[in-house]
Design a protein around this motif. Structure first.
Motif, PDB file in Angstrom:
ATOM      1  N   CYS A 183       0.810  -1.216   0.000  1.00  0.00           N
ATOM      2  CA  CYS A 183       0.000   0.000   0.000  1.00  0.00           C
ATOM      3  C   CYS A 183       0.845   1.268   0.000  1.00  0.00           C
ATOM      4  O   CYS A 183       0.309   2.358  -0.107  1.00  0.00           O
ATOM      5  N   SER A 184       2.150   1.129   0.161  1.00  0.00           N
ATOM      6  CA  SER A 184       3.004   2.310   0.098  1.00  0.00           C
ATOM      7  C   SER A 184       3.486   2.524  -1.327  1.00  0.00           C
ATOM      8  O   SER A 184       3.458   1.622  -2.151  1.00  0.00           O
ATOM      9  N   SER A 185       3.937   3.743  -1.609  1.00  0.00           N
ATOM     10  CA  SER A 185       4.448   4.049  -2.942  1.00  0.00           C
ATOM     11  C   SER A 185       5.631   4.987  -2.804  1.00  0.00           C
ATOM     12  O   SER A 185       5.813   5.641  -1.782  1.00  0.00           O
ATOM     13  N   GLY A 186       6.446   5.044  -3.831  1.00  0.00           N
ATOM     14  CA  GLY A 186       7.569   5.967  -3.804  1.00  0.00           C
ATOM     15  C   GLY A 186       8.704   5.472  -2.934  1.00  0.00           C
ATOM     16  O   GLY A 186       8.673   4.371  -2.397  1.00  0.00           O
ATOM     17  N   PRO A 187       9.710   6.296  -2.720  1.00  0.00           N
ATOM     18  CA  PRO A 187      10.924   5.897  -2.012  1.00  0.00           C
ATOM     19  C   PRO A 187      10.762   5.926  -0.496  1.00  0.00           C
ATOM     20  O   PRO A 187      11.235   6.830   0.184  1.00  0.00           O
ATOM     21  N   ALA A 188      10.034   4.939   0.064  1.00  0.00           N
ATOM     22  CA  ALA A 188       9.870   4.864   1.509  1.00  0.00           C
ATOM     23  C   ALA A 188      11.240   4.773   2.182  1.00  0.00           C
ATOM     24  O   ALA A 188      12.153   4.122   1.683  1.00  0.00           O
ATOM     25  N   SER A 189      11.366   5.422   3.335  1.00  0.00           N
ATOM     26  CA  SER A 189      12.684   5.583   3.952  1.00  0.00           C
ATOM     27  C   SER A 189      13.161   4.362   4.708  1.00  0.00           C
ATOM     28  O   SER A 189      14.351   4.202   4.949  1.00  0.00           O
ATOM     29  N   GLY A 190      12.248   3.489   5.132  1.00  0.00           N
ATOM     30  CA  GLY A 190      12.637   2.359   5.960  1.00  0.00           C
ATOM     31  C   GLY A 190      12.813   2.726   7.415  1.00  0.00           C
ATOM     32  O   GLY A 190      13.267   1.918   8.227  1.00  0.00           O
ATOM     33  N   ALA A 191      12.459   3.958   7.772  1.00  0.00           N
ATOM     34  CA  ALA A 191      12.588   4.405   9.158  1.00  0.00           C
ATOM     35  C   ALA A 191      11.597   3.667  10.049  1.00  0.00           C
ATOM     36  O   ALA A 191      10.555   3.176   9.600  1.00  0.00           O
ATOM     37  N   ASP A 192      11.931   3.607  11.329  1.00  0.00           N
ATOM     38  CA  ASP A 192      11.059   2.946  12.294  1.00  0.00           C
ATOM     39  C   ASP A 192      10.177   3.940  13.045  1.00  0.00           C
ATOM     40  O   ASP A 192       9.170   3.574  13.624  1.00  0.00           O
ATOM     41  N   SER A 193      10.566   5.210  13.038  1.00  0.00           N
ATOM     42  CA  SER A 193       9.777   6.250  13.695  1.00  0.00           C
ATOM     43  C   SER A 193      10.122   7.588  13.057  1.00  0.00           C
ATOM     44  O   SER A 193      11.148   7.732  12.390  1.00  0.00           O
ATOM     45  N   SER A 194       9.242   8.578  13.273  1.00  0.00           N
ATOM     46  CA  SER A 194       9.502   9.897  12.707  1.00  0.00           C
ATOM     47  C   SER A 194       8.553  10.912  13.331  1.00  0.00           C
ATOM     48  O   SER A 194       7.639  10.558  14.080  1.00  0.00           O
TER      49      SER A 194
END
Length: 451
Positions: A183-194
Protein backbone atom coordinates in the motif's frame (compact mmCIF):
# COMPACT_ATOMS: atom_id res chain seq x y z
CA UNK A 1 -0.49 9.65 26.44
CA UNK A 2 1.13 6.35 25.59
CA UNK A 3 1.20 4.95 22.05
CA UNK A 4 1.60 1.17 21.79
CA UNK A 5 2.40 -0.23 18.35
CA UNK A 6 1.06 -3.63 17.28
CA UNK A 7 3.07 -4.72 14.26
CA UNK A 8 2.04 -7.11 11.50
CA UNK A 9 5.30 -7.64 9.56
CA UNK A 10 3.90 -10.14 7.02
CA UNK A 11 1.60 -7.40 5.71
CA UNK A 12 3.87 -4.45 6.44
CA UNK A 13 1.28 -2.74 8.64
CA UNK A 14 0.86 -1.35 12.12
CA UNK A 15 -2.10 -0.93 14.44
CA UNK A 16 -2.04 1.42 17.42
CA UNK A 17 -3.37 1.42 20.98
CA UNK A 18 -3.33 4.95 22.42
CA UNK A 19 -4.24 5.51 26.07
CA UNK A 20 -4.10 8.04 28.87
CA UNK A 21 -3.63 5.49 31.63
CA UNK A 22 -7.33 4.73 31.93
CA UNK A 23 -9.10 4.63 28.56
CA UNK A 24 -7.80 3.62 25.16
CA UNK A 25 -8.36 4.38 21.50
CA UNK A 26 -7.42 1.74 18.89
CA UNK A 27 -6.62 2.80 15.33
CA UNK A 28 -6.68 0.46 12.32
CA UNK A 29 -6.75 -2.90 14.15
CA UNK A 30 -5.95 -6.08 12.27
CA UNK A 31 -8.52 -8.86 12.31
CA UNK A 32 -6.78 -10.91 15.02
CA UNK A 33 -7.79 -8.54 17.77
CA UNK A 34 -6.48 -10.70 20.62
CA UNK A 35 -3.09 -9.00 20.19
CA UNK A 36 -4.67 -5.58 20.82
CA UNK A 37 -6.64 -6.89 23.79
CA UNK A 38 -3.47 -8.32 25.32
CA UNK A 39 -1.76 -4.91 25.11
CA UNK A 40 -4.77 -3.20 26.65
CA UNK A 41 -4.85 -5.72 29.50
CA UNK A 42 -1.11 -5.30 30.10
CA UNK A 43 -1.58 -1.52 30.28
CA UNK A 44 -4.62 -1.85 32.53
CA UNK A 45 -6.80 0.30 30.29
CA UNK A 46 -10.32 0.03 28.86
CA UNK A 47 -10.86 0.17 25.10
CA UNK A 48 -13.60 2.79 24.63
CA UNK A 49 -13.03 3.87 21.00
CA UNK A 50 -11.93 2.19 17.77
CA UNK A 51 -11.21 4.25 14.66
CA UNK A 52 -10.54 3.47 11.00
CA UNK A 53 -8.43 5.81 8.88
CA UNK A 54 -9.91 4.17 5.77
CA UNK A 55 -11.64 1.09 4.39
CA UNK A 56 -8.51 -0.99 3.95
CA UNK A 57 -7.46 -2.69 0.74
CA UNK A 58 -4.67 -4.90 2.01
CA UNK A 59 -6.29 -6.63 4.99
CA UNK A 60 -9.57 -7.43 6.69
CA UNK A 61 -10.19 -5.10 9.60
CA UNK A 62 -10.81 -6.20 13.15
CA UNK A 63 -12.34 -2.84 14.02
CA UNK A 64 -16.00 -3.77 13.96
CA UNK A 65 -15.53 -6.93 16.02
CA UNK A 66 -13.23 -5.22 18.52
CA UNK A 67 -15.75 -2.44 19.03
CA UNK A 68 -18.56 -4.97 19.53
CA UNK A 69 -16.55 -7.03 22.00
CA UNK A 70 -15.72 -4.00 24.14
CA UNK A 71 -18.93 -1.99 23.63
CA UNK A 72 -16.68 0.71 22.20
CA UNK A 73 -17.53 3.60 19.90
CA UNK A 74 -16.61 2.64 16.33
CA UNK A 75 -15.48 5.68 14.31
CA UNK A 76 -15.74 5.37 10.52
CA UNK A 77 -15.91 8.20 8.00
CA UNK A 78 -19.50 9.34 7.56
CA UNK A 79 -18.96 9.35 3.77
CA UNK A 80 -18.19 5.61 3.65
CA UNK A 81 -21.19 3.51 2.71
CA UNK A 82 -21.07 0.52 5.05
CA UNK A 83 -23.48 -2.27 5.99
CA UNK A 84 -23.13 -1.98 9.77
CA UNK A 85 -23.80 0.48 12.54
CA UNK A 86 -20.96 2.85 13.32
CA UNK A 87 -20.42 6.30 14.77
CA UNK A 88 -19.87 8.57 11.76
CA UNK A 89 -17.03 11.05 11.89
CA UNK A 90 -15.99 13.67 9.36
CA UNK A 91 -13.36 16.29 8.64
CA UNK A 92 -12.74 18.73 11.47
CA UNK A 93 -14.78 16.85 14.03
CA UNK A 94 -13.27 16.55 17.51
CA UNK A 95 -13.93 14.00 20.20
CA UNK A 96 -12.87 13.74 23.83
CA UNK A 97 -11.53 10.30 24.77
CA UNK A 98 -10.68 10.36 28.45
CA UNK A 99 -7.99 13.03 28.81
CA UNK A 100 -7.16 12.85 25.08
CA UNK A 101 -8.64 14.90 22.25
CA UNK A 102 -9.04 13.35 18.81
CA UNK A 103 -9.46 15.53 15.71
CA UNK A 104 -10.29 14.11 12.28
CA UNK A 105 -8.52 15.53 9.23
CA UNK A 106 -9.70 14.63 5.73
CA UNK A 107 -6.71 13.28 3.78
CA UNK A 108 -8.05 11.82 0.52
CA UNK A 109 -5.56 10.17 -1.80
CA UNK A 110 -5.05 6.57 -0.74
CA UNK A 111 -8.85 6.35 -0.83
CA UNK A 112 -11.51 8.97 -1.47
CA UNK A 113 -12.68 9.15 2.14
CA UNK A 114 -9.40 8.67 3.96
CA UNK A 115 -9.09 10.34 7.35
CA UNK A 116 -6.06 11.02 9.52
CA UNK A 117 -6.37 11.58 13.25
CA UNK A 118 -4.49 14.13 15.36
CA UNK A 119 -4.55 13.07 19.01
CA UNK A 120 -3.53 15.53 21.71
CA UNK A 121 -2.89 14.91 25.39
CA UNK A 122 -1.52 17.71 27.56
CA UNK A 123 1.64 18.90 25.76
CA UNK A 124 2.03 15.89 23.48
CA UNK A 125 0.60 15.40 19.99
CA UNK A 126 0.52 12.34 17.75
CA UNK A 127 -0.65 12.03 14.14
CA UNK A 128 -2.15 8.75 12.90
CA UNK A 129 -1.95 9.01 9.15
CA UNK A 130 -3.09 5.58 7.94
CA UNK A 131 -2.20 5.37 4.25
CA UNK A 132 -1.67 9.09 3.76
CA UNK A 133 1.69 10.45 4.98
CA UNK A 134 4.20 7.61 5.43
CA UNK A 135 7.84 7.59 6.42
CA UNK A 136 9.53 9.07 3.37
CA UNK A 137 6.58 8.60 1.06
CA UNK A 138 2.79 8.36 0.79
CA UNK A 139 0.20 5.64 0.34
CA UNK A 140 -0.36 4.43 -3.19
CA UNK A 141 -3.22 6.01 -5.11
CA UNK A 142 -4.14 3.38 -7.70
CA UNK A 143 -6.20 0.98 -5.57
CA UNK A 144 -9.62 2.50 -6.21
CA UNK A 145 -9.71 2.46 -10.02
CA UNK A 146 -7.61 3.38 -13.03
CA UNK A 147 -9.80 6.41 -13.70
CA UNK A 148 -9.34 7.67 -10.14
CA UNK A 149 -5.56 7.29 -9.94
CA UNK A 150 -4.55 10.69 -11.31
CA UNK A 151 -7.08 12.77 -9.33
CA UNK A 152 -6.34 10.78 -6.17
CA UNK A 153 -2.60 11.38 -6.63
CA UNK A 154 -3.24 15.12 -6.85
CA UNK A 155 -5.43 14.80 -3.76
CA UNK A 156 -2.66 12.93 -1.93
CA UNK A 157 -0.22 15.75 -2.69
CA UNK A 158 -2.62 18.31 -1.22
CA UNK A 159 -3.64 16.13 1.72
CA UNK A 160 -0.19 15.61 3.19
CA UNK A 161 0.48 19.33 2.95
CA UNK A 162 -2.70 20.08 4.81
CA UNK A 163 -1.94 17.40 7.41
CA UNK A 164 1.44 18.83 8.37
CA UNK A 165 -0.20 22.24 8.82
CA UNK A 166 -2.72 20.70 11.21
CA UNK A 167 -0.02 19.38 13.57
CA UNK A 168 3.06 20.64 15.34
CA UNK A 169 6.53 19.82 13.97
CA UNK A 170 7.25 17.84 17.15
CA UNK A 171 4.20 15.61 16.73
CA UNK A 172 5.00 11.93 16.37
CA UNK A 173 3.90 10.37 13.09
CA UNK A 174 2.24 6.94 13.19
CA UNK A 175 1.24 5.59 9.76
CA UNK A 176 -0.57 2.28 9.26
CA UNK A 177 1.18 1.37 6.00
CA UNK A 178 4.70 1.70 4.70
CA UNK A 179 6.66 -1.06 6.44
CA UNK A 180 6.95 -3.32 3.42
CA UNK A 181 3.26 -3.02 2.60
CA UNK A 182 2.23 -2.92 -1.05
CA UNK A 183 0.00 0.00 0.00
CA UNK A 184 3.00 2.31 0.10
CA UNK A 185 4.45 4.05 -2.94
CA UNK A 186 7.57 5.97 -3.80
CA UNK A 187 10.92 5.90 -2.01
CA UNK A 188 9.87 4.86 1.51
CA UNK A 189 12.68 5.58 3.95
CA UNK A 190 12.64 2.36 5.96
CA UNK A 191 12.59 4.41 9.16
CA UNK A 192 11.06 2.95 12.29
CA UNK A 193 9.78 6.25 13.70
CA UNK A 194 9.50 9.90 12.71
CA UNK A 195 7.91 13.26 13.42
CA UNK A 196 5.95 15.68 11.31
CA UNK A 197 8.92 18.05 11.27
CA UNK A 198 11.29 15.35 10.02
CA UNK A 199 8.92 14.49 7.18
CA UNK A 200 8.62 18.13 6.13
CA UNK A 201 12.36 18.11 5.60
CA UNK A 202 12.75 14.71 3.92
CA UNK A 203 9.51 13.32 2.45
CA UNK A 204 9.43 13.68 -1.33
CA UNK A 205 5.71 14.42 -1.21
CA UNK A 206 6.52 17.51 0.86
CA UNK A 207 9.85 18.57 -0.62
CA UNK A 208 8.79 18.37 -4.28
CA UNK A 209 7.35 21.79 -5.06
CA UNK A 210 6.15 20.77 -8.53
CA UNK A 211 2.81 19.03 -8.07
CA UNK A 212 2.64 17.70 -11.63
CA UNK A 213 6.15 16.28 -11.34
CA UNK A 214 5.22 14.56 -8.08
CA UNK A 215 2.06 13.10 -9.58
CA UNK A 216 3.80 11.76 -12.66
CA UNK A 217 6.75 10.37 -10.71
CA UNK A 218 4.54 8.57 -8.22
CA UNK A 219 2.36 7.03 -10.92
CA UNK A 220 5.39 5.98 -12.99
CA UNK A 221 6.81 4.12 -10.01
CA UNK A 222 3.68 2.20 -9.04
CA UNK A 223 4.15 -1.56 -9.41
CA UNK A 224 1.83 -4.57 -9.29
CA UNK A 225 -0.04 -5.26 -6.06
CA UNK A 226 -1.66 -8.45 -4.72
CA UNK A 227 -4.86 -9.56 -6.41
CA UNK A 228 -6.53 -10.31 -3.07
CA UNK A 229 -6.75 -6.55 -2.48
CA UNK A 230 -9.87 -6.61 -4.65
CA UNK A 231 -11.66 -8.61 -1.97
CA UNK A 232 -10.61 -6.61 1.09
CA UNK A 233 -12.63 -3.43 0.51
CA UNK A 234 -15.94 -5.30 0.01
CA UNK A 235 -15.27 -7.47 3.07
CA UNK A 236 -14.60 -4.40 5.21
CA UNK A 237 -17.63 -2.55 3.88
CA UNK A 238 -19.86 -5.52 4.69
CA UNK A 239 -18.48 -5.82 8.22
CA UNK A 240 -16.15 -8.73 8.94
CA UNK A 241 -16.89 -11.30 11.61
CA UNK A 242 -14.38 -12.59 14.16
CA UNK A 243 -11.23 -14.40 13.09
CA UNK A 244 -11.38 -18.19 13.41
CA UNK A 245 -7.94 -19.06 14.72
CA UNK A 246 -8.36 -22.58 16.09
CA UNK A 247 -6.52 -25.44 14.38
CA UNK A 248 -9.16 -27.88 13.10
CA UNK A 249 -9.05 -31.63 13.45
CA UNK A 250 -6.29 -32.83 11.09
CA UNK A 251 -7.14 -34.84 7.99
CA UNK A 252 -6.18 -38.48 7.93
CA UNK A 253 -4.01 -40.01 5.21
CA UNK A 254 -6.98 -41.17 3.14
CA UNK A 255 -8.62 -37.74 3.05
CA UNK A 256 -5.34 -36.00 2.25
CA UNK A 257 -4.64 -38.42 -0.60
CA UNK A 258 -8.13 -37.89 -2.00
CA UNK A 259 -7.66 -34.13 -2.05
CA UNK A 260 -4.38 -34.45 -3.91
CA UNK A 261 -5.92 -36.81 -6.46
CA UNK A 262 -8.85 -34.44 -6.98
CA UNK A 263 -6.51 -31.52 -7.70
CA UNK A 264 -7.39 -29.49 -4.61
CA UNK A 265 -4.93 -26.96 -3.24
CA UNK A 266 -2.67 -28.68 -0.74
CA UNK A 267 -0.13 -26.19 0.63
CA UNK A 268 3.21 -27.47 1.96
CA UNK A 269 4.63 -25.07 4.56
CA UNK A 270 8.05 -26.70 4.90
CA UNK A 271 11.39 -25.23 3.91
CA UNK A 272 11.58 -24.92 0.13
CA UNK A 273 14.71 -27.09 -0.15
CA UNK A 274 13.06 -29.88 1.83
CA UNK A 275 10.04 -29.58 -0.46
CA UNK A 276 12.16 -29.81 -3.60
CA UNK A 277 13.81 -32.96 -2.26
CA UNK A 278 10.57 -34.82 -1.50
CA UNK A 279 6.92 -33.79 -1.53
CA UNK A 280 3.42 -35.05 -2.18
CA UNK A 281 2.70 -34.92 -5.90
CA UNK A 282 0.31 -32.08 -6.71
CA UNK A 283 1.06 -30.04 -3.59
CA UNK A 284 2.31 -26.46 -3.78
CA UNK A 285 5.29 -25.02 -1.95
CA UNK A 286 4.60 -21.93 0.16
CA UNK A 287 7.36 -22.00 2.74
CA UNK A 288 6.13 -20.49 5.99
CA UNK A 289 9.42 -19.69 7.70
CA UNK A 290 8.87 -16.41 9.54
CA UNK A 291 5.73 -15.77 7.51
CA UNK A 292 7.15 -12.66 5.84
CA UNK A 293 6.30 -13.77 2.30
CA UNK A 294 3.70 -16.45 2.91
CA UNK A 295 0.45 -14.49 3.21
CA UNK A 296 1.10 -12.04 0.41
CA UNK A 297 2.10 -14.57 -2.21
CA UNK A 298 -0.44 -17.25 -1.34
CA UNK A 299 -3.25 -14.70 -1.44
CA UNK A 300 -1.87 -13.22 -4.66
CA UNK A 301 -1.12 -16.39 -6.59
CA UNK A 302 -3.82 -18.96 -5.81
CA UNK A 303 -7.43 -18.76 -7.02
CA UNK A 304 -9.59 -16.89 -4.54
CA UNK A 305 -12.17 -18.65 -2.40
CA UNK A 306 -10.94 -22.21 -2.88
CA UNK A 307 -10.67 -24.65 -0.01
CA UNK A 308 -7.06 -24.95 1.16
CA UNK A 309 -5.30 -27.71 3.08
CA UNK A 310 -2.22 -26.60 5.01
CA UNK A 311 0.45 -29.23 5.62
CA UNK A 312 3.28 -28.75 8.09
CA UNK A 313 4.30 -28.77 11.72
CA UNK A 314 1.72 -27.52 14.19
CA UNK A 315 3.35 -24.16 15.01
CA UNK A 316 3.63 -23.20 11.35
CA UNK A 317 0.07 -24.33 10.63
CA UNK A 318 -1.28 -22.38 13.59
CA UNK A 319 0.59 -19.23 12.57
CA UNK A 320 -0.44 -19.62 8.93
CA UNK A 321 -4.12 -19.84 9.93
CA UNK A 322 -3.76 -16.56 11.82
CA UNK A 323 -1.95 -14.87 8.94
CA UNK A 324 -4.47 -16.01 6.34
CA UNK A 325 -7.41 -14.82 8.44
CA UNK A 326 -6.05 -11.28 8.05
CA UNK A 327 -6.79 -11.38 4.32
CA UNK A 328 -10.12 -13.17 4.63
CA UNK A 329 -8.99 -16.75 3.98
CA UNK A 330 -10.83 -18.61 6.73
CA UNK A 331 -10.96 -22.13 8.07
CA UNK A 332 -8.43 -24.01 5.96
CA UNK A 333 -8.17 -27.74 6.55
CA UNK A 334 -4.90 -29.10 7.88
CA UNK A 335 -2.64 -32.13 7.95
CA UNK A 336 0.03 -32.12 10.65
CA UNK A 337 3.48 -33.51 9.97
CA UNK A 338 6.61 -32.97 7.90
CA UNK A 339 7.24 -36.42 6.39
CA UNK A 340 5.35 -36.85 3.09
CA UNK A 341 5.64 -40.64 3.29
CA UNK A 342 4.01 -40.69 6.72
CA UNK A 343 1.35 -38.11 5.94
CA UNK A 344 -0.06 -39.99 2.94
CA UNK A 345 1.66 -43.39 2.45
CA UNK A 346 -0.41 -44.24 -0.63
CA UNK A 347 -0.08 -40.88 -2.35
CA UNK A 348 2.34 -40.25 -5.22
CA UNK A 349 5.44 -38.27 -4.37
CA UNK A 350 7.75 -36.13 -6.43
CA UNK A 351 10.91 -34.01 -6.36
CA UNK A 352 12.95 -31.61 -8.48
CA UNK A 353 16.50 -30.23 -8.33
CA UNK A 354 17.26 -27.12 -6.27
CA UNK A 355 20.53 -25.49 -7.29
CA UNK A 356 22.64 -22.37 -6.92
CA UNK A 357 23.84 -19.95 -9.61
CA UNK A 358 27.07 -21.84 -10.19
CA UNK A 359 25.13 -24.92 -11.32
CA UNK A 360 23.06 -22.73 -13.63
CA UNK A 361 26.24 -21.63 -15.34
CA UNK A 362 27.82 -25.10 -15.57
CA UNK A 363 24.93 -27.54 -15.95
CA UNK A 364 22.34 -25.73 -18.07
CA UNK A 365 22.08 -26.38 -21.79
CA UNK A 366 22.01 -22.90 -23.32
CA UNK A 367 20.55 -24.26 -26.56
CA UNK A 368 17.79 -26.42 -25.09
CA UNK A 369 16.88 -25.07 -21.65
CA UNK A 370 14.99 -21.94 -20.64
CA UNK A 371 15.69 -19.55 -17.76
CA UNK A 372 12.32 -18.49 -16.40
CA UNK A 373 12.34 -15.26 -14.37
CA UNK A 374 9.23 -15.06 -12.16
CA UNK A 375 9.92 -11.61 -10.69
CA UNK A 376 7.61 -8.69 -11.42
CA UNK A 377 7.93 -6.98 -14.79
CA UNK A 378 9.47 -3.87 -13.23
CA UNK A 379 12.17 -5.97 -11.57
CA UNK A 380 12.85 -7.75 -14.85
CA UNK A 381 13.00 -4.44 -16.71
CA UNK A 382 15.63 -3.07 -14.36
CA UNK A 383 18.02 -5.98 -14.98
CA UNK A 384 17.70 -9.58 -16.07
CA UNK A 385 19.72 -12.52 -17.27
CA UNK A 386 20.33 -12.37 -20.98
CA UNK A 387 17.80 -14.56 -22.79
CA UNK A 388 15.61 -15.14 -19.74
CA UNK A 389 11.84 -15.26 -20.22
CA UNK A 390 9.78 -13.20 -17.76
CA UNK A 391 6.53 -14.61 -16.44
CA UNK A 392 5.65 -13.01 -13.09
CA UNK A 393 4.65 -15.47 -10.39
CA UNK A 394 1.31 -13.77 -9.79
CA UNK A 395 0.39 -14.30 -13.47
CA UNK A 396 1.69 -17.85 -13.77
CA UNK A 397 -1.51 -19.85 -13.31
CA UNK A 398 -3.39 -17.70 -15.82
CA UNK A 399 -0.58 -17.88 -18.39
CA UNK A 400 0.54 -21.49 -18.01
CA UNK A 401 -0.13 -22.13 -21.70
CA UNK A 402 2.64 -19.63 -22.54
CA UNK A 403 5.29 -21.62 -20.67
CA UNK A 404 7.72 -23.32 -23.10
CA UNK A 405 7.64 -27.11 -23.09
CA UNK A 406 11.32 -27.34 -22.25
CA UNK A 407 13.46 -27.74 -19.16
CA UNK A 408 12.84 -24.67 -17.01
CA UNK A 409 15.42 -23.12 -14.69
CA UNK A 410 13.23 -20.99 -12.43
CA UNK A 411 14.50 -17.99 -10.46
CA UNK A 412 13.29 -14.88 -8.66
CA UNK A 413 15.04 -12.41 -6.36
CA UNK A 414 15.81 -14.75 -3.47
CA UNK A 415 14.50 -18.24 -4.18
CA UNK A 416 11.12 -17.93 -2.42
CA UNK A 417 8.93 -17.03 -5.38
CA UNK A 418 10.90 -19.42 -7.56
CA UNK A 419 10.02 -22.27 -5.21
CA UNK A 420 6.31 -21.45 -5.46
CA UNK A 421 6.59 -21.21 -9.24
CA UNK A 422 8.57 -24.45 -9.57
CA UNK A 423 5.95 -26.34 -7.56
CA UNK A 424 3.09 -24.93 -9.66
CA UNK A 425 4.93 -25.67 -12.89
CA UNK A 426 5.67 -29.24 -11.85
CA UNK A 427 2.02 -29.61 -10.78
CA UNK A 428 1.15 -28.67 -14.38
CA UNK A 429 3.50 -31.32 -15.77
CA UNK A 430 6.57 -29.17 -16.51
CA UNK A 431 10.23 -30.18 -16.10
CA UNK A 432 11.69 -27.75 -13.56
CA UNK A 433 14.86 -26.81 -11.74
CA UNK A 434 14.52 -24.48 -8.78
CA UNK A 435 17.26 -21.84 -8.46
CA UNK A 436 17.71 -21.04 -4.80
CA UNK A 437 19.88 -17.96 -4.76
CA UNK A 438 19.89 -14.18 -4.56
CA UNK A 439 19.51 -12.58 -7.97
CA UNK A 440 22.37 -10.19 -7.17
CA UNK A 441 24.72 -13.18 -7.13
CA UNK A 442 23.86 -14.34 -10.66
CA UNK A 443 26.23 -11.92 -12.38
CA UNK A 444 29.00 -12.85 -9.94
CA UNK A 445 28.56 -16.47 -11.06
CA UNK A 446 29.22 -15.44 -14.66
CA UNK A 447 25.73 -15.17 -16.09
CA UNK A 448 25.46 -12.33 -18.62
CA UNK A 449 23.03 -9.52 -17.79
CA UNK A 450 21.01 -7.04 -19.74
CA UNK A 451 18.43 -4.34 -19.07
Amino acid sequence: MDVITIETPPLGDRSYLIHDGQVALVIDPQRDTDRVEKEAANAGVQITHVAETHIHNDYVTGGLQLAKDHHATYLVNSADQVDFDRTPISDGQTLQIGKMTLRAVATPGHTHHHLSFVVTHEDRQAVFSGGSLLYGSVGRTDLVSDNDTVPLTHAQYASVRRLVEEATPEAGLYPTHGFGSFCSSGPASGADSSTIGEQVQSNHALTDQDENHFVQELIDNLSAYPSYYAHMGPANTAGPGPAQLDVPQPLDAEDLTARLEQGEWVIDLRNRIAFARDHLHGSASFEYGDGSNFTTFLGWVLPWDRQLTLVGERDDVENAIRDLSRIGIDQPDVALGTDPAALAPNAARNSYPSVGWEEVRTDRSEQEDVILDVRRTDEYGTQHIEGAINLPLHELLQRMDEVPDRKLWVHCGSGYRASVAASLLQRAGKNVVHIDGMFDDAEKAGLPMTG
